[in-house]
Design a protein around this motif. Structure first.
Motif, short mmCIF file in Angstrom:
data_model
loop_
_atom_site.label_atom_id
_atom_site.label_comp_id
_atom_site.label_asym_id
_atom_site.label_seq_id
_atom_site.Cartn_x
_atom_site.Cartn_y
_atom_site.Cartn_z
N LEU A 119 34.98 21.37 75.33
CA LEU A 119 35.41 20.31 75.58
C LEU A 119 36.84 19.79 75.99
CD1 LEU A 119 33.82 17.42 74.42
CD2 LEU A 119 35.52 17.49 72.84
N TYR B 288 38.31 17.97 79.43
CA TYR B 288 39.46 16.97 79.11
C TYR B 288 40.67 17.09 79.89
CZ TYR B 288 41.10 12.39 76.85
OH TYR B 288 41.64 11.47 76.61
N VAL C 250 48.91 10.62 76.41
CA VAL C 250 47.62 10.14 76.04
C VAL C 250 46.64 11.19 75.46
CG1 VAL C 250 45.37 9.03 77.13
CG2 VAL C 250 47.84 8.31 77.93
N LEU C 251 46.67 12.50 76.29
CA LEU C 251 45.94 13.57 75.61
C LEU C 251 46.10 14.10 74.33
CD1 LEU C 251 44.78 16.59 77.76
CD2 LEU C 251 45.84 17.09 75.49
N HIS D 250 49.57 10.97 86.01
CA HIS D 250 49.06 12.11 85.45
C HIS D 250 49.90 12.74 84.29
CE1 HIS D 250 45.88 13.45 88.68
NE2 HIS D 250 45.77 12.18 88.17
N MET E 154 33.34 10.58 77.50
CA MET E 154 32.06 10.99 76.48
C MET E 154 30.94 10.73 77.53
SD MET E 154 33.45 11.89 73.97
CE MET E 154 31.86 12.23 72.76
N ARG F 120 46.85 12.24 71.86
CA ARG F 120 46.54 11.31 70.75
C ARG F 120 45.02 11.20 70.85
NH1 ARG F 120 47.82 6.57 72.79
NH2 ARG F 120 49.32 6.99 74.02
N THR F 121 44.39 11.48 72.12
CA THR F 121 43.04 11.06 72.33
C THR F 121 41.92 12.14 72.21
OG1 THR F 121 43.26 11.25 74.64
CG2 THR F 121 43.42 9.00 73.54
N LEU F 122 42.67 13.23 72.22
CA LEU F 122 41.63 14.59 72.37
C LEU F 122 41.11 14.79 70.93
CD1 LEU F 122 40.29 16.95 73.43
CD2 LEU F 122 42.57 18.22 73.11
N ARG G 165 34.20 12.54 67.68
CA ARG G 165 33.08 11.75 68.07
C ARG G 165 31.95 12.70 68.60
NH1 ARG G 165 34.61 7.12 72.32
NH2 ARG G 165 32.28 6.93 72.50
N ARG G 166 32.58 14.06 69.52
CA ARG G 166 31.61 14.77 69.80
C ARG G 166 30.71 15.32 68.59
NH1 ARG G 166 28.25 17.03 71.43
NH2 ARG G 166 27.75 18.60 73.29
N GLU G 167 31.67 15.85 67.53
CA GLU G 167 31.02 16.28 66.42
C GLU G 167 30.51 15.35 65.28
OE1 GLU G 167 34.35 18.60 64.83
OE2 GLU G 167 34.44 19.55 67.03
N ARG H 146 40.26 12.43 68.80
CA ARG H 146 39.35 11.51 68.61
C ARG H 146 38.10 11.96 69.31
NH1 ARG H 146 42.55 6.37 70.36
NH2 ARG H 146 44.60 6.90 69.51
N LEU H 147 37.99 12.36 70.80
CA LEU H 147 36.93 12.73 71.27
C LEU H 147 36.17 14.15 70.39
CD1 LEU H 147 38.63 12.69 74.99
CD2 LEU H 147 36.63 11.30 73.97
N ARG H 148 37.16 15.03 70.26
CA ARG H 148 36.28 16.07 69.38
C ARG H 148 35.70 15.55 68.17
NH1 ARG H 148 41.49 19.66 69.76
NH2 ARG H 148 41.11 21.21 71.09
N HIS I 37 52.12 11.07 82.38
CA HIS I 37 51.92 10.39 81.40
C HIS I 37 50.68 10.78 80.54
CE1 HIS I 37 51.93 6.87 78.74
NE2 HIS I 37 51.02 6.37 79.02
N PHE I 38 49.74 10.95 81.11
CA PHE I 38 48.20 11.22 80.42
C PHE I 38 48.62 12.62 79.79
CE2 PHE I 38 43.99 11.56 79.39
CZ PHE I 38 43.61 12.91 79.36
#
Lengths: 161, 251
Positions: A6, A10, B54-55, B47, A40, B57-59, B65-67, B61-63, B49-50
């Motif tokens: 994942l 990403y 961004v990455l 890119h 997602m 902070r957001t990774l 949500r995935r779990e 949260r994504l992990r 900046h991401f």
């Protein structure tokens, strides 16, 4: 999918998703949220994509539709005006380079036209690329662009332009 | 002579997603076209900046949500361990089966939706009331009565201006409840951190989803007015159809 996979996906595709969402939404925080939502939704497709081009196709398809729906939801739309925005001395294509104008114009169009118009006239994809991204026939893309232009002409006639 | 590079071509070039021939053609165009060079530079800046901002902070949260589990934020949001869950649920089913007591008005607008807060302090679980003094390590669970309003967004604001979204955890807008009537227990617990001072939780009930960004803006304006305003403000100027709030204090 493992957590490592994942994260790998990403890192690889996140910049492209974020740039796409920021281009559409024009706002850092909203683009960030849309990036997560888009990722997602596409992560399984990205995992199975045979190459990066296929992955980018999924990103364009999902991010474009998601972000245009967000705009249509009126949360990020510029202040509405009664008439079609005035574009003296510019072609429609030139005018659409202005994101604010593009959003206001497309908010008056049926939903089925928005993604086609944005991809072709704002992002500069050719009709074949638009058809591939949105999984439409090229004829459908051509028809929808024609409908868009007809609607713009009707607006302009009403406004006496 | 070809035209300018499309957005697709620029994105694909950055992703190394163009076929070799198309890549060569695009690079040759870029060497000669200032406009496309600027467009590529702008894309590269986005890119960067991401990747740097961004990455990270957001990774997480994504992990999460995935779990299916919420991430660790400023407040630690845990799924209650089995033993503590046993204690908490022993209280909550009892509450559900008994006749509902009239609730203090500070929880709700009369006749409107309700928010009840249960605090676990050690092995003890009790309903917490407005102004409750709680300690770091105490855990909170929420039970709501939506009074027919299907969507809920639960946010909190602390004295330092920190904003958290508790339901849906880390979400970007209200989420539809499993039922719009009767008590609904929200998933997960909040474990209080050590940051002192007031914190107010707002439960925003609505017929259509509210956007976190709109609510955050209002919360930040409230935070700017200081801790006293935070203690005294029980309703937010947002388009919710019903609201309830709860104040807690950490010494």
């Amino acid at each position: 999918m493992t957590a490592d996979r994942l994260a790998q996906l990403y890192r690889q595709y996140g910049p492209a998703i974020y740039a796409r969402c920021q281009r559409l939404l024009g706002d850092g925080a909203a683009a960030e949220d849309a990036t997560q939502e888009t990722f997602m939704r596409v992560q399984r497709h990205l995992d199975k994509a045979p190459d990066a081009q296929a992955g980018l196709t999924w990103i364009y398809r999902v991010a474009t539709n998601y972000c245009l729906n967000q705009l249509r939801d009126a949360r990020l739309r510029p202040e509405p005006v009664a008439e079609l925005p005035d574009v003296p001395g510019r072609s429609l294509e030139e005018a659409l380079a202005d994101r604010d104008f593009a959003v206001r114009l497309l908010s008056r169009m049926p939903e089925k036209l928005s993604a086609v118009v944005w991809l072709h006239l704002v992002d500069g994809l050719d009709q074949g690329e638009v058809a591939r991204v949105l999984e439409l026939s090229r004829r459908t893309v051509v028809n929808r662009l024609a409908e868009f232009h007809e609607r713009v002409e009707r607006f302009q006639r009403k406004a006496g332009v | 002579m070809r035209g300018h590079l499309s957005q697709w071509e620029l994105d694909a070039l950055a992703l190394r997603a163009l076929p070799p021939e198309a890549t060569t053609e695009a690079e040759a165009h870029l060497e000669a076209c200032t406009r496309c060079q600027q467009a590529r530079a702008s894309l590269q800046a986005t890119h960067r900046h991401f990747e740097t901002d961004v990455l990270p902070r957001t990774l997480p949260r994504l992990r999460a949500r995935r779990e299916g589990t919420p991430p660790r934020p400023r407040w630690v949001w845990l799924l209650a361990p089995a033993a503590a869950l046993g204690v908490a649920l022993a209280v909550l089913p009892h509450w559900r089966s008994s006749s509902p007591e009239p609730l203090p008005p500070e929880y709700s607008i009369k006749g409107g939706p309700l928010l009840r807060v249960f605090a676990r302090q050690g092995e003890r679980v009790e309903e917490a009331h407005e102004g409750a003094v709680l300690s770091p390590g105490d855990a909170l669970r929420f039970v709501v009565e939506p009074a027919g309003l299907p969507y809920l967004l639960v946010v909190s604001l602390d004295g330092s201006g920190g904003v958290s979204v508790y339901f849906p955890y880390g979400g970007v807008r209200s989420e539809r409840l499993s039922q719009a009537a009767g008590p609904v227990e929200l998933p997960g617990s909040i474990v209080l951190d050590a940051a002192p001072g007031p914190e107010r939780v707002f439960a925003l009930f609505s017929r259509v989803p509210l956007e976190r960004t709109d609510v955050e803006e209002v919360l930040r304006a409230l935070a700017a007015r200081g801790p006293r305003a935070l203690r005294e403000t029980r309703r937010l100027p947002v388009p919710a159809d019903g609201q309830a709030s709860f104040l807690l204090e950490k010494p």
